[in-house]
Design an enzyme around this catalytic site. Structure first.
Site, PDB file in Angstrom:
ATOM      1  N   TYR A 273       8.111  -8.580  -5.099  1.00 19.16           N
ATOM      2  CA  TYR A 273       6.315  -9.767  -5.295  1.00 19.16           C
ATOM      3  C   TYR A 273       5.875  -8.961  -6.498  1.00 19.16           C
ATOM      4  O   TYR A 273       5.433 -10.497  -7.145  1.00 19.16           O
ATOM      5  CB  TYR A 273       5.399  -9.090  -4.374  1.00 19.16           C
ATOM      6  CG  TYR A 273       4.070  -9.700  -4.053  1.00 19.16           C
ATOM      7  CD1 TYR A 273       3.492 -11.231  -3.371  1.00 19.16           C
ATOM      8  CD2 TYR A 273       2.798  -8.712  -5.081  1.00 19.16           C
ATOM      9  CE1 TYR A 273       3.362 -11.641  -4.108  1.00 19.16           C
ATOM     10  CE2 TYR A 273       2.049  -9.563  -4.953  1.00 19.16           C
ATOM     11  CZ  TYR A 273       1.413 -10.618  -4.654  1.00 19.16           C
ATOM     12  OH  TYR A 273      -0.307 -11.757  -4.333  1.00 19.16           O
TER      13      TYR A 273
ATOM     14  N   SER B  23      -1.434 -12.766  -9.581  1.00 20.95           N
ATOM     15  CA  SER B  23      -1.809 -11.628  -9.058  1.00 20.95           C
ATOM     16  C   SER B  23      -1.582 -11.106  -9.743  1.00 20.95           C
ATOM     17  O   SER B  23      -1.068 -10.637 -11.264  1.00 20.95           O
ATOM     18  CB  SER B  23      -0.616 -11.022  -7.871  1.00 20.95           C
ATOM     19  OG  SER B  23      -1.266  -9.609  -7.809  1.00 20.95           O
TER      20      SER B  23
END
Ligand code: NAD
Length: 251
Positions: free
Chosen positions: A150, A137
């Site tokens: 995350y 990501s």
């Protein structure tokens, strides 16, 4: 099968969003896909296609992954491509999130990658061929408010992939990262919780999100096409790289 792509590719997180788009793109190119996901029902929808072998499994279970790889290679042949797309997004500010948030993110986003790579890479080494792509990501390199667990897990997944790339390069195996930005999938819809994606395009300074210069949220297919390139022989001299697919949101 396209001469440029692995004949058999294993995809984790294959039942939804980006993973499902990668499965679809590989099948359209004539490839065979080993589809792993813990969502048994969503996975079953893929099993109608002859070129997809589905395996309901949790990437947090290393023994299950070893068993799947062993069975597939015995029955179908060498798995020359791997995509780790399975991922979870625990939300919450670091001081407010449940104690387990970091553990949950690491278990799927990082340890899942560790386990599937360890199940498959030794076989790729023996054959001296293979390509591995991690769906990380842009949050792995850009800090975000309310996404600490995350972000940390994606930074770790990116670094793990690059270290793996170094270790496997002498064996002719390439490992690369695709780092999507906001992509229209069930994960993003859950995060938005009813808010409009256009907010992400404009930017949210309070969450350190600068907006998307190309003016739209990505479609899963946008990410899939880059993953396919990195799996393919067209990328034969590309390894250790982190390719952002985020419309210019980060750099
Ligand atoms: P998604 O929730 O639509 O799909 C993720 C899939 O992973 C689901 O099918 C889920 O069942 C599976 N999965 C989760 N935990 C698993 C486990 N323990 N074992 C097996 N399968 C498991 O999400 P998505 O948006 O398609 O995300 C795919 C990847 O892309 C993730 O790694 C995510 O972090 C990353 N990503 C997504 C976005 C985005 O905006 N959607 C942005 C950047 C990165």
């Amino acid at each position: 099968m396209s001469a440029h792509l692995p004949a058999i590719t294993l995809v984790t997180g294959a039942a939804s969003g980006i993973g499902a788009a990668i499965v679809g793109a590989l099948v359209r190119e004539g490839g065979r896909v080993v589809a792993i996901d813990r969502d048994e029902r969503a996975l079953a929808a893929l099993s109608a296609q002859r070129s997809i072998s589905v395996f309901p499994a949790d990437v947090r279970d290393p023994a299950a992954l070893v068993a799947i790889v062993e069975q597939v290679e015995r029955e179908l042949g060498a798995i020359d491509g791997l995509v780790h797309a399975a991922g979870v997004l625990p939300l919450g500010a670091i001081c407010d999130a449940p104690e387990s948030a970091l553990r949950d993110a690491l278990a799927v986003n990082v340890e899942g990658l560790w386990s599937i790579a360890r199940a498959l890479a030794p076989r790729m080494i023996r054959r001296a061929r293979g390509a591995i792509v991690t769906i990380s990501s842009n949050a792995g390199a850009t800090p975000r408010v309310g996404m600490g667990a995350y972000c940390a897990s994606k930074a770790a997944a990116t670094m793990l992939t690059r270290c793996l790339a170094l270790e496997l390069a002498p064996h002719g195996i390439r490992c690369n990262v695709v780092s999507p930005g906001s992509t229209d999938t069930p994960m993003l819809r859950r995060m938005l919780d009813g808010a409009s994606p256009s907010e992400l395009v404009r930017g949210r300074p309070d969450a350190f999100k600068l907006g998307i210069p190309l003016g739209r949220v990505a479609a899963p297919e946008d990410v899939a096409q880059v993953a396919l390139f990195l799996l393919s022989e067209r990328a034969r001299h590309v390894t250790l790289q982190d390719v952002r697919v985020d419309g210019g949101a980060t750099f």
